[in-house]
Scaffold this motif. Structure first.
Motif, short mmCIF file in Angstrom:
data_model
loop_
_atom_site.label_atom_id
_atom_site.label_comp_id
_atom_site.label_asym_id
_atom_site.label_seq_id
_atom_site.Cartn_x
_atom_site.Cartn_y
_atom_site.Cartn_z
N ARG A 4 0.84 -1.20 0.00
CA ARG A 4 0.00 0.00 0.00
C ARG A 4 0.88 1.25 0.00
O ARG A 4 0.63 2.20 -0.76
CB ARG A 4 -0.92 -0.01 1.21
N ARG A 55 -7.56 11.64 -5.21
CA ARG A 55 -8.64 10.91 -4.53
C ARG A 55 -8.21 9.51 -4.15
O ARG A 55 -8.52 9.02 -3.06
CB ARG A 55 -9.88 10.87 -5.42
N LYS A 56 -7.51 8.82 -5.04
CA LYS A 56 -7.06 7.46 -4.76
C LYS A 56 -6.04 7.46 -3.61
O LYS A 56 -6.10 6.60 -2.73
CB LYS A 56 -6.47 6.81 -6.01
N PHE A 58 -5.89 9.62 -1.19
CA PHE A 58 -6.68 9.87 0.02
C PHE A 58 -7.36 8.58 0.49
O PHE A 58 -7.32 8.25 1.67
CB PHE A 58 -7.71 10.97 -0.25
N GLU A 59 -7.98 7.87 -0.44
CA GLU A 59 -8.65 6.61 -0.09
C GLU A 59 -7.66 5.61 0.52
O GLU A 59 -7.98 4.97 1.52
CB GLU A 59 -9.29 5.98 -1.31
N GLU A 61 -4.76 6.25 1.99
CA GLU A 61 -4.26 6.73 3.28
C GLU A 61 -5.30 6.58 4.39
O GLU A 61 -4.95 6.34 5.54
CB GLU A 61 -3.79 8.18 3.17
N GLU A 62 -6.55 6.71 4.03
CA GLU A 62 -7.63 6.60 5.02
C GLU A 62 -8.00 5.14 5.31
O GLU A 62 -8.75 4.89 6.26
CB GLU A 62 -8.87 7.36 4.52
N SER A 63 -7.50 4.21 4.53
CA SER A 63 -7.90 2.81 4.69
C SER A 63 -7.16 2.10 5.84
O SER A 63 -7.31 0.91 6.01
CB SER A 63 -7.70 2.04 3.39
N ASP A 64 -6.37 2.82 6.58
CA ASP A 64 -5.66 2.21 7.73
C ASP A 64 -6.60 1.76 8.81
O ASP A 64 -7.52 2.25 9.22
CB ASP A 64 -4.66 3.20 8.33
#
Length: 64
Positions: A4, A55-56, A58-59, A61-64
């Motif tokens: 990731r 956007r990708k 951000f997605e 990074e936020e998926s942690d």
């Protein structure tokens, strides 16, 4: 480093390349007003692709 993180790093480098291309197109647009329409279309395309990458990232990074 996880896969990731590698993907995020790759996407960030692509985003930098796109923004450099955008800046180059702005310069060309200023130097050659007759190419305004062509440059503007390409700038819009580059900006759209950079937004998709933002956007990708951000997605991811936020998926942690």
């Amino acid at each position: 480093m996880s896969i990731r993180d590698d993907v995020i790093e790759f996407l960030q480098s692509k985003q930098v390349q796109l923004m450099e291309r955008y800046a180059l197109l702005e310069e060309i647009q200023g130097e050659y007003p007759g190419l305004y329409s062509l440059c503007q279309r390409e700038m819009d395309r580059v900006d759209w692709n950079a937004e998709r990458i933002r956007r990708k990232i951000f997605e991811l990074e936020e998926s942690d």
